[in-house]
Write an enzyme that holds these catalytic residues in place. Structure first.
Site, PDB file in Angstrom:
ATOM      1  N   GLY A 109      42.549  37.805  36.181  1.00  0.00           N
ATOM      2  CA  GLY A 109      43.337  38.869  35.576  1.00  0.00           C
ATOM      3  C   GLY A 109      44.772  38.911  36.042  1.00  0.00           C
ATOM      4  O   GLY A 109      45.636  39.460  35.354  1.00  0.00           O
ATOM      5  N   ASP A 142      48.119  45.130  34.726  1.00  0.00           N
ATOM      6  CA  ASP A 142      49.374  44.501  34.312  1.00  0.00           C
ATOM      7  C   ASP A 142      49.514  43.063  34.792  1.00  0.00           C
ATOM      8  O   ASP A 142      50.486  42.383  34.454  1.00  0.00           O
ATOM      9  CB  ASP A 142      50.574  45.326  34.783  1.00  0.00           C
ATOM     10  CG  ASP A 142      50.613  45.547  36.293  1.00  0.00           C
ATOM     11  OD1 ASP A 142      49.940  44.792  37.030  1.00  0.00           O
ATOM     12  OD2 ASP A 142      51.316  46.474  36.742  1.00  0.00           O
ATOM     13  N   ARG A 200      48.711  30.493  46.095  1.00  0.00           N
ATOM     14  CA  ARG A 200      47.491  30.139  46.810  1.00  0.00           C
ATOM     15  C   ARG A 200      47.165  28.666  46.566  1.00  0.00           C
ATOM     16  O   ARG A 200      47.457  28.124  45.494  1.00  0.00           O
ATOM     17  CB  ARG A 200      46.329  31.017  46.346  1.00  0.00           C
ATOM     18  CG  ARG A 200      46.664  32.492  46.367  1.00  0.00           C
ATOM     19  CD  ARG A 200      45.440  33.365  46.272  1.00  0.00           C
ATOM     20  NE  ARG A 200      44.776  33.327  44.984  1.00  0.00           N
ATOM     21  CZ  ARG A 200      43.789  34.163  44.642  1.00  0.00           C
ATOM     22  NH1 ARG A 200      43.366  35.073  45.507  1.00  0.00           N
ATOM     23  NH2 ARG A 200      43.225  34.092  43.458  1.00  0.00           N
ATOM     24  N   ASP A 276      31.950  36.990  41.752  1.00  0.00           N
ATOM     25  CA  ASP A 276      33.172  36.341  41.267  1.00  0.00           C
ATOM     26  C   ASP A 276      34.157  36.083  42.396  1.00  0.00           C
ATOM     27  O   ASP A 276      35.195  35.440  42.172  1.00  0.00           O
ATOM     28  CB  ASP A 276      33.831  37.175  40.166  1.00  0.00           C
ATOM     29  CG  ASP A 276      34.187  38.582  40.623  1.00  0.00           C
ATOM     30  OD1 ASP A 276      33.250  39.334  40.956  1.00  0.00           O
ATOM     31  OD2 ASP A 276      35.380  38.930  40.652  1.00  0.00           O
ATOM     32  N   ASN A 277      33.849  36.554  43.601  1.00  0.00           N
ATOM     33  CA  ASN A 277      34.691  36.287  44.767  1.00  0.00           C
ATOM     34  C   ASN A 277      34.023  35.316  45.737  1.00  0.00           C
ATOM     35  O   ASN A 277      34.391  35.262  46.912  1.00  0.00           O
ATOM     36  CB  ASN A 277      35.019  37.590  45.499  1.00  0.00           C
ATOM     37  CG  ASN A 277      35.909  38.507  44.680  1.00  0.00           C
ATOM     38  OD1 ASN A 277      36.621  38.060  43.789  1.00  0.00           O
ATOM     39  ND2 ASN A 277      35.860  39.797  44.958  1.00  0.00           N
TER      40      ASN A 277
END
Length: 363
Positions: A109, A142, A200, A276-277
């Site tokens: 996202g 956002d 990252r 998802d992590n």
């Protein structure tokens, strides 16, 4: 070329986007993305990019020398304003369980991968910008990040690497020159904060949730292509195994057990261990409301949104790792005829964790 520096000699590859199915819709609009592993998306332009910090060690690993870092365009590139040769920006499509509940499609996202550089050891490394703007997976957000959270991720990922904990790395922290509204204390009083982007770095940002979403949708073709890609790129020694899906899962079980031992060794609490992590490579990924123990308290969590149930508290992280692995096993199950090797690997997690714990405490 006139005025060129070593920054111009960096050559990015696009292994992920070349090998896997793309979102056929080009529009950067929030939506459900079917039959794809990613959506191509351009980073949002930053108003006044400026370099705040960089890791000389990570730069050296990537073959980025001091001249490249000193190039004024370095901040432009790693804010997302300027693309170099070979970059093919994308946001990945994945799902996951959040706090034990299936959440459906999630995806990157506010993270946009630029592509891969081959490091000095010959290993591909994906460079990903966190906070570089909205993607089809941003939902109501956002896609931006503020300096406060970006600095935490930059510092923690490098600190964890030097503590010997498997982790994603951070190349640099770039201020955007823009202001971003955030409610820091979640008390209904939002305020403007300086924006930032952290770059990252990891061999892969594939998560348990990448496999889960394809499986949940019954999209076995995409699941198979993702599996084949991960094995070919990151576990080539498993390609000839009699049951490669079971072999991959057993390796992820081992990596995850080892990772959780390392977290406990240094008193680290991830805070948001949703599926998802969870990295398919057993890396610490997604530094959000993390923390370290001061006084020993196995029930402590730094995540205020988890205060009621403390699902992801320090002492429960080994159990959550096991639960998340079961969800990955369920996602990979459509690729095999026999579930027994998966069950054996899941059952072996406890002994692998216990063995790692004993080795750690005896050291």
């Amino acid at each position: 070329m006139p005025g060129s520096t070593s920054l111009d000699r960096l050559r990015f590859a696009s292994r992920f986007t070349d090998a896997l199915p793309a979102d056929p819709v080009a529009a950067n609009q929030r939506r459900q993305v079917e039959g794809a592993c990613y959506s191509r998306v351009a980073p949002a332009p930053a108003g006044r990019p400026h370099l705040l910090a960089h890791s000389a060690e990570v730069a050296e690993l990537l073959g980025i020398d001091a001249d490249a870092v000193a190039d004024p365009r370095f901040a432009e590139v790693f804010a997302g304003n300027l693309l170099l040769a070979g970059m093919d920006p994308y946001a990945a499509c994945y799902g996951g369980h959040q706090f034990g509940n299936w959440a459906g499609q999630l995806g990157d996202g506010r993270a946009i991968a630029l592509g891969e550089l081959t490091d000095v050891d010959g290993r591909p490394q994906t460079l990903q910008l966190k906070g570089a703007g909205p993607t089809p997976y941003s939902r109501t957000a956002d896609g931006l990040a503020v300096l406060r959270s970006s600095l935490r991720e930059f510092l923690c990922s490098e600190a964890m690497a030097h503590l010997g904990v498997p982790t994603t790395r951070a190349l640099c922290l770039v201020g955007t020159g823009d202001l971003v509204m955030r409610d820091m204390l979640y008390d209904g009083h939002p305020a403007m904060e300086p924006g930032a982007v952290v770059c990252r770095v990891a061999p892969s940002f594939v998560r348990f949730g990448n496999f889960q979403l394809a499986a949940a949708r019954g999209d076995i073709a995409t699941l198979r292509r993702l599996f084949d890609f991960v094995v070919a790129e990151h576990f080539p020694e498993l390609a000839g195994a009699p049951a490669p899906a079971a072999a991959l899962f057993a390796e992820v079980v081992r990596l995850t057990a080892d990772l959780v031992v390392e977290w406990l060794r240094v008193g680290f609490v991830h805070g948001v261990l949703n599926t998802d992590n969870m990295s398919i490579l057993g890396l610490t990924i997604d530094y959000g409301p993390y923390g370290w123990l001061d006084d020993y308290d196995p029930d402590w969590t730094p995540n205020t949104t988890d205060a009621a149930t403390r699902r992801y508290r320090f002492g429960r992280q080994p159990h959550v790792g096991h639960w998340n692995l079961v969800q990955l096993a369920n996602a990979l199950h459509p690729l095999v005829d026999d579930a027994e090797p998966f069950q054996a690997a899941v059952d072996g997690y406890v002994s692998q964790f216990d063995d790692g714990w004993r080795r750690m405490t005896a050291a």
